[in-house]
Scaffold this motif. Structure first.
Motif, PDB file in Angstrom:
ATOM      1  N   ASN A   2       0.900  -1.236   0.049  1.00  0.00           N
ATOM      2  CA  ASN A   2       0.015   0.075  -0.004  1.00  0.00           C
ATOM      3  C   ASN A   2       0.803   1.353   0.092  1.00  0.00           C
TER       4      ASN A   2
ATOM      5  N   THR B 155     -10.414   0.467  -1.655  1.00  0.00           N
ATOM      6  CA  THR B 155     -11.293   0.935  -0.564  1.00  0.00           C
ATOM      7  C   THR B 155     -11.726   2.258  -0.787  1.00  0.00           C
TER       8      THR B 155
ATOM      9  N   SER C 151      -7.242   0.011   4.734  1.00  0.00           N
ATOM     10  CA  SER C 151      -8.056   0.076   3.406  1.00  0.00           C
ATOM     11  C   SER C 151      -6.778  -0.362   2.396  1.00  0.00           C
ATOM     12  N   THR C 152      -7.300  -0.533   1.058  1.00  0.00           N
ATOM     13  CA  THR C 152      -6.439  -1.163   0.100  1.00  0.00           C
ATOM     14  C   THR C 152      -6.341   0.143  -0.769  1.00  0.00           C
TER      15      THR C 152
ATOM     16  N   ASN D 268     -16.610  -3.816   3.249  1.00  0.00           N
ATOM     17  CA  ASN D 268     -15.965  -2.785   3.901  1.00  0.00           C
ATOM     18  C   ASN D 268     -16.912  -2.074   4.929  1.00  0.00           C
TER      19      ASN D 268
ATOM     20  N   SER E 256     -13.869   4.644   4.214  1.00  0.00           N
ATOM     21  CA  SER E 256     -14.052   3.338   4.718  1.00  0.00           C
ATOM     22  C   SER E 256     -12.658   2.636   5.323  1.00  0.00           C
ATOM     23  N   ILE E 257     -12.678   2.043   6.374  1.00  0.00           N
ATOM     24  CA  ILE E 257     -11.514   1.476   6.924  1.00  0.00           C
ATOM     25  C   ILE E 257     -11.013   0.065   6.201  1.00  0.00           C
ATOM     26  N   GLY E 258     -11.957  -0.131   5.532  1.00  0.00           N
ATOM     27  CA  GLY E 258     -11.593  -1.425   4.498  1.00  0.00           C
ATOM     28  C   GLY E 258     -11.922  -2.729   5.187  1.00  0.00           C
TER      29      GLY E 258
ATOM     30  N   HIS F 126      -8.203  -3.727  10.785  1.00  0.00           N
ATOM     31  CA  HIS F 126      -8.554  -3.221   9.262  1.00  0.00           C
ATOM     32  C   HIS F 126      -7.601  -2.172   8.555  1.00  0.00           C
TER      33      HIS F 126
ATOM     34  N   TYR G  13     -17.429   1.002   7.766  1.00  0.00           N
ATOM     35  CA  TYR G  13     -17.382   2.419   8.072  1.00  0.00           C
ATOM     36  C   TYR G  13     -17.502   2.732   9.510  1.00  0.00           C
TER      37      TYR G  13
ATOM     38  N   LEU H 116      -4.967   6.620   2.924  1.00  0.00           N
ATOM     39  CA  LEU H 116      -5.537   5.133   3.320  1.00  0.00           C
ATOM     40  C   LEU H 116      -5.868   5.558   4.948  1.00  0.00           C
ATOM     41  N   GLN H 117      -6.729   4.601   5.244  1.00  0.00           N
ATOM     42  CA  GLN H 117      -7.243   4.392   6.680  1.00  0.00           C
ATOM     43  C   GLN H 117      -7.008   3.374   7.292  1.00  0.00           C
TER      44      GLN H 117
END
Length: 538
Positions: free
Chosen positions: A211, A339, A334-335, A422, A343-345, A332, A424, A319-320
């Motif tokens: 990532n 993502t 994210s991608t 995903n 969202s945290i994925g 988690h 949230y 990213l998150q």
């Protein structure tokens, strides 16, 4: 059915944190730069770092410290922290990390609760460490200032004692004992084993490399190492990936930007308050930080509009990640490119996630929606995986409330799914405001307030009105300063009308307070308890 991780199942090494980070160093890796301490200018290679960790462990063992002992570490992000932190664990002892801004009273409570027999502090943080240790009953010779020339870190390393031979079960031996409020609000010692930390290191390392990190990455580490996010993600996982770490003892925007420019930093970990500055502050444009490619936000939910603003202004991917102390911490991530920003994925490897209905006595599971563009009902997120804590120190009652018998960890966070699973984050369950039976999420109102051009920062808490006993949303707002140095003005009534035009009636802000600063923890979490007691202005 719980949502499983989309990543392949990985084998968790049954080794210590030291072994997973340092035992396999190759000759080439030994010569790579591990840590640049921005406060002192020192540059330390991986080989030098390993040798210093070994020497520090030897010095502790020479003093009789090892398996079964707890050492308190009170220091800012620095080479000294890194050496002491890993040296303590290398000696077989347990580290309890102390907040850099903790008061003497706070520190005394933690030292007492953890059973620490030695306090390592740094004079630059003031006298709280020394005073707290004294109040906890530690003798004068059980307190060491790591910065002291005669008796500190340099002196301990110069003693030249070999690292001891230690033996313990990584699955049950407590490596670190950070303190967390968890889901009940009272700080408790979180028992994290070597296996817990190692699991999360090997869960996160490959994901971060996929990532935005590369073998040649230089990363910014300003979020505190004493907190689990800084400890096991910024520090340990970066060492695992053999990256170049630049430490920063406290956030200062000009210095933060200067370090990015000087060291060509390409990957930065932030909390939402830093993201706000990166999105809005005019000083950002005065520095050359084009080497930066990725910003990963954690410690608190990041608003989608704010994430988008950072991306567009800096030309980076945002990213998150999500985690909590009780999960070592990451559950988690994210991608990149896949993502949604809000969202945290999906769960990291070897991790399951489910959302439960808190209004149901049996915690009925809430399933992801079947259609694209929809989100599920909100519920509390539960997590299960090898990174989940052993329990709370000497607190069986709190452990039973948070850690279910079948291994599920209650996060205390209210979330929703989308059709792909995903997650949230809506808000913390204990922070939800109940207005006329409706649930109002402070984070949602804070994100809206932050989108107003006249607002630099904001927090929302519940306030119980004496007139009718109703709990209403009360906003604390920091006015924005323009490029000309003047404060952008907006009236309380005007602001409440502006919000009312953009939310459901039950979510309206009913009270507004202007303030100079929003109180936050070292990791950027709003200290709502400090705001709830603020008297109402005229």
């Amino acid at each position: 059915m719980p949502v499983p991780s989309p990543h392949r199942t990985i084998e968790i090494p049954e080794v210590s944190v030291y072994d997973v980070l340092f035992a396999g160093l190759t000759p080439e890796e030994e010569g790579r730069v591990a840590v640049t301490d921005s406060a002192t200018g020192s540059v330390t290679t991986y080989g030098e770092l390993r040798d210093r960790v070994d020497a520090f462990a030897g010095a502790l063992a020479h003093r009789g410290l090892g398996v079964g002992d707890v050492v308190a570490l009170h220091a800012p992000n620095s080479l000294a922290f890194v050496v002491a932190f890993h040296g303590i664990m290398r000696a077989g002892a347990t580290v309890t990390t102390v907040g850099a801004l903790g008061t003497a009273q706070d520190i005394a409570k933690q030292v007492t609760a953890s059973g620490a027999s030695l306090m390592l502090t740094v004079g630059a943080l003031g006298t709280a460490g020394v005073e707290g240790a004294k109040d906890a009953g530690l003798a004068e010779d059980a307190v060491i200032d790591l910065a002291d020339e005669a008796n500190g870190l340099a002196s301990l390393l110069a003693e030249g004692h070999a690292a001891p031979e230690v033996a313990f079960d990584p699955a049950t031996h407590i490596a670190v004992l950070p303190f967390s409020s968890g889901t009940t609000g009272v700080p408790k010692g979180v028992e994290l084993s070597h296996r817990n930390l190692v699991a999360n290191i090997v869960q996160c390392g490959p994901l971060l490399m996929a990532n935005g990190q590369t073998p040649d990455s230089t990363i910014m580490c300003v979020l505190p190492f004493f907190h689990i996010y800084g400890m096991n993600v910024l520090l340990n996982t970066s060492l695992y990936n053999r990256l170049h770490i630049v430490t920063m003892p406290a956030f200062d925007l000009p210095r933060f930007l200067e370090l990015h420019q000087v060291h060509d930093i390409d990957f930065t970990f932030v909390a939402p308050p830093i993201a706000v500055v990166l999105a809005n502050h005019p000083l950002v444009d005065q520095y050359g930080i084009s080497s930066l490619t990725t910003v990963l936000s954690g410690a608190a939910a990041l608003d989608e509009k704010l994430a988008d603003a950072v991306q567009k202004r800096l030309g980076v991917a945002v990213l998150q990640g999500f985690g909590m102390t009780e999960a070592s911490p990451v559950t988690h991530v994210s991608t990149r490119g896949e993502t949604p920003l809000a969202s945290i994925g999906l769960p990291v490897a070897n991790t399951e996630c489910k959302v439960v209905d808190l209004t149901d006595a049996d915690f009925a599971e809430i399933l992801p929606p079947g259609n694209e563009g929809e989100r599920s009902d909100a519920g509390e997120m539960w997590i299960r995986g090898p990174q989940v804590m052993l329990g709370y120190l000497n607190n069986e009652e709190a452990t039973e409330v948070t850690l279910m018998r079948d291994g599920w960890l209650r996060t205390g966070d209210i979330v929703q799914y989308d059709h792909e699973g995903n997650v949230y984050v809506v808000d913390r369950s204990k922070e939800l405001i109940k207005y006329k039976g409706y649930q109002v999420a402070p984070a949602e109102l804070e994100a809206l307030l932050m989108s107003h051009e006249a607002i630099a920062d904001a927090a929302v808490v519940g306030y119980r009105r004496e007139s009718d006993g109703e709990e209403v949303p009360r906003a604390f707002v920091v006015p924005q300063v323009g490029l000309d140095g003047n404060v952008l003005e907006i009236g309380k009534e005007e602001l409440m009308v502006w919000v009312a035009q953009r939310v459901a009636p039950y979510k309206k802000i009913r009270m507004v307070e202007f303030t100079d600063v929003i109180p936050k923890s070292g990791t950027g979490k709003i200290l709502r308890k400090d705001l709830r007691d603020v008297p109402v202005s005229a």
